[in-house]
Scaffold this motif. Structure first.
Motif, PDB file in Angstrom:
ATOM      1  N   MET A   1       0.857  -1.191   0.000  1.00  0.00           N
ATOM      2  CA  MET A   1       0.000   0.000   0.000  1.00  0.00           C
ATOM      3  C   MET A   1       0.892   1.239   0.000  1.00  0.00           C
ATOM      4  O   MET A   1       1.908   1.294   0.683  1.00  0.00           O
ATOM      5  N   ASP A   2       0.482   2.223  -0.758  1.00  0.00           N
ATOM      6  CA  ASP A   2       1.196   3.491  -0.820  1.00  0.00           C
ATOM      7  C   ASP A   2       0.872   4.327   0.414  1.00  0.00           C
ATOM      8  O   ASP A   2      -0.069   4.033   1.144  1.00  0.00           O
ATOM      9  N   LYS A   3       1.651   5.379   0.590  1.00  0.00           N
ATOM     10  CA  LYS A   3       1.402   6.328   1.669  1.00  0.00           C
ATOM     11  C   LYS A   3       1.290   7.722   1.077  1.00  0.00           C
ATOM     12  O   LYS A   3       2.037   8.093   0.177  1.00  0.00           O
ATOM     13  N   VAL A   4       0.358   8.474   1.610  1.00  0.00           N
ATOM     14  CA  VAL A   4       0.270   9.907   1.348  1.00  0.00           C
ATOM     15  C   VAL A   4       0.581  10.568   2.684  1.00  0.00           C
ATOM     16  O   VAL A   4       0.115  10.111   3.725  1.00  0.00           O
ATOM     17  N   PHE A   5       1.387  11.628   2.661  1.00  0.00           N
ATOM     18  CA  PHE A   5       1.735  12.249   3.932  1.00  0.00           C
ATOM     19  C   PHE A   5       1.540  13.751   3.910  1.00  0.00           C
ATOM     20  O   PHE A   5       1.554  14.392   2.856  1.00  0.00           O
ATOM     21  N   VAL A   6       1.321  14.275   5.102  1.00  0.00           N
ATOM     22  CA  VAL A   6       1.304  15.706   5.366  1.00  0.00           C
ATOM     23  C   VAL A   6       2.294  15.896   6.509  1.00  0.00           C
ATOM     24  O   VAL A   6       2.150  15.284   7.569  1.00  0.00           O
ATOM     25  N   LEU A  28       0.203  23.424  17.669  1.00  0.00           N
ATOM     26  CA  LEU A  28       0.421  21.994  17.544  1.00  0.00           C
ATOM     27  C   LEU A  28       0.944  21.750  16.140  1.00  0.00           C
ATOM     28  O   LEU A  28       0.555  22.435  15.192  1.00  0.00           O
ATOM     29  N   ILE A  29       1.813  20.758  16.009  1.00  0.00           N
ATOM     30  CA  ILE A  29       2.348  20.387  14.704  1.00  0.00           C
ATOM     31  C   ILE A  29       1.947  18.942  14.422  1.00  0.00           C
ATOM     32  O   ILE A  29       2.176  18.061  15.248  1.00  0.00           O
ATOM     33  N   PHE A  30       1.363  18.729  13.256  1.00  0.00           N
ATOM     34  CA  PHE A  30       0.870  17.408  12.869  1.00  0.00           C
ATOM     35  C   PHE A  30       1.714  16.838  11.736  1.00  0.00           C
ATOM     36  O   PHE A  30       2.013  17.526  10.757  1.00  0.00           O
ATOM     37  N   ASP A  31       2.052  15.572  11.894  1.00  0.00           N
ATOM     38  CA  ASP A  31       2.645  14.783  10.819  1.00  0.00           C
ATOM     39  C   ASP A  31       1.706  13.603  10.608  1.00  0.00           C
ATOM     40  O   ASP A  31       1.435  12.850  11.543  1.00  0.00           O
ATOM     41  N   LEU A  32       1.205  13.479   9.398  1.00  0.00           N
ATOM     42  CA  LEU A  32       0.210  12.462   9.075  1.00  0.00           C
ATOM     43  C   LEU A  32       0.743  11.550   7.986  1.00  0.00           C
ATOM     44  O   LEU A  32       1.345  12.025   7.010  1.00  0.00           O
ATOM     45  N   GLU A  33       0.517  10.259   8.139  1.00  0.00           N
ATOM     46  CA  GLU A  33       0.763   9.284   7.082  1.00  0.00           C
ATOM     47  C   GLU A  33      -0.519   8.498   6.892  1.00  0.00           C
ATOM     48  O   GLU A  33      -1.109   8.038   7.868  1.00  0.00           O
ATOM     49  N   MET A  34      -0.937   8.343   5.643  1.00  0.00           N
ATOM     50  CA  MET A  34      -2.211   7.692   5.353  1.00  0.00           C
ATOM     51  C   MET A  34      -2.024   6.663   4.250  1.00  0.00           C
ATOM     52  O   MET A  34      -1.382   6.947   3.232  1.00  0.00           O
ATOM     53  N   ALA A  35      -2.575   5.483   4.463  1.00  0.00           N
ATOM     54  CA  ALA A  35      -2.521   4.440   3.442  1.00  0.00           C
ATOM     55  C   ALA A  35      -3.504   4.784   2.328  1.00  0.00           C
ATOM     56  O   ALA A  35      -4.671   5.082   2.589  1.00  0.00           O
ATOM     57  N   PHE A  36      -3.002   4.734   1.101  1.00  0.00           N
ATOM     58  CA  PHE A  36      -3.860   5.051  -0.048  1.00  0.00           C
ATOM     59  C   PHE A  36      -3.228   4.474  -1.306  1.00  0.00           C
ATOM     60  O   PHE A  36      -2.020   4.598  -1.511  1.00  0.00           O
ATOM     61  N   ASP A  37      -4.019   3.877  -2.156  1.00  0.00           N
ATOM     62  CA  ASP A  37      -3.531   3.347  -3.417  1.00  0.00           C
ATOM     63  C   ASP A  37      -3.461   4.481  -4.434  1.00  0.00           C
ATOM     64  O   ASP A  37      -4.485   4.936  -4.940  1.00  0.00           O
ATOM     65  N   ASN A  38      -2.255   4.928  -4.727  1.00  0.00           N
ATOM     66  CA  ASN A  38      -2.049   6.056  -5.636  1.00  0.00           C
ATOM     67  C   ASN A  38      -2.084   5.677  -7.110  1.00  0.00           C
ATOM     68  O   ASN A  38      -2.088   6.556  -7.975  1.00  0.00           O
ATOM     69  N   ARG A  39      -2.128   4.392  -7.435  1.00  0.00           N
ATOM     70  CA  ARG A  39      -2.020   3.970  -8.837  1.00  0.00           C
ATOM     71  C   ARG A  39      -3.117   4.517  -9.736  1.00  0.00           C
ATOM     72  O   ARG A  39      -2.800   5.002 -10.844  1.00  0.00           O
ATOM     73  N   PRO A  40      -4.395   4.491  -9.349  1.00  0.00           N
ATOM     74  CA  PRO A  40      -5.420   5.035 -10.257  1.00  0.00           C
ATOM     75  C   PRO A  40      -5.207   6.526 -10.566  1.00  0.00           C
ATOM     76  O   PRO A  40      -5.335   6.945 -11.722  1.00  0.00           O
ATOM     77  N   ALA A  41      -4.873   7.308  -9.565  1.00  0.00           N
ATOM     78  CA  ALA A  41      -4.636   8.740  -9.801  1.00  0.00           C
ATOM     79  C   ALA A  41      -3.408   8.951 -10.676  1.00  0.00           C
ATOM     80  O   ALA A  41      -3.425   9.777 -11.595  1.00  0.00           O
ATOM     81  N   ALA A  42      -2.359   8.191 -10.415  1.00  0.00           N
ATOM     82  CA  ALA A  42      -1.126   8.341 -11.195  1.00  0.00           C
ATOM     83  C   ALA A  42      -1.339   7.946 -12.654  1.00  0.00           C
ATOM     84  O   ALA A  42      -0.808   8.594 -13.567  1.00  0.00           O
TER      85      ALA A  42
END
Length: 117
Positions: A1-6, A28-42
């Protein structure tokens, strides 16, 4: 699974358990990592098929600024629940840093959690 991050999302909000903290805004400072399948968008170069990190960021900011919260642990749980529900993701990692909570901790203090749908 891919990751998208902020990374390094800074939010001014009312955070803290002490009486004096309830009367001020703190960062506050946020670091986010989210599982997401990037293949369709790419494959299609189509934003509507991507996880829109701008929308994720806006949702997190709105949530955190919506009401005072005492604990960064509570903030992390609420942010994780929001992201999982609103964006239908399988998992998310949320790191919340409170940069000035402990003066000797130059990099800040906070929590990091991983939650699954």
């Amino acid at each position: 699974m891919d990751k998208v991050f902020v990374s390094g999302l800074e939010v001014m909000c009312t955070i803290g358990a002490y009486d004096w903290e309830k009367t001020i805004q703190q960062k506050l400072i946020f670091d986010l990592e989210m599982a997401f399948d990037n293949r369709p968008a790419a494959a299609t170069d189509d934003l509507s098929l991507a996880l829109d990190y701008a929308r994720v960021s806006q949702s997190v900011i709105a949530l955190v600024q919506s009401e005072p919260i005492e604990l960064v642990e509570t903030v992390a749980e609420r942010v994780a629940a929001l992201i999982l529900a609103e964006f239908s993701l399988p998992w998310v990692k949320v790191r919340v840093t409170k940069p000035h909570a402990v003066l000797a901790a130059r990099g800040g203090v906070g929590v990091e959690i991983i939650r699954e749908a």
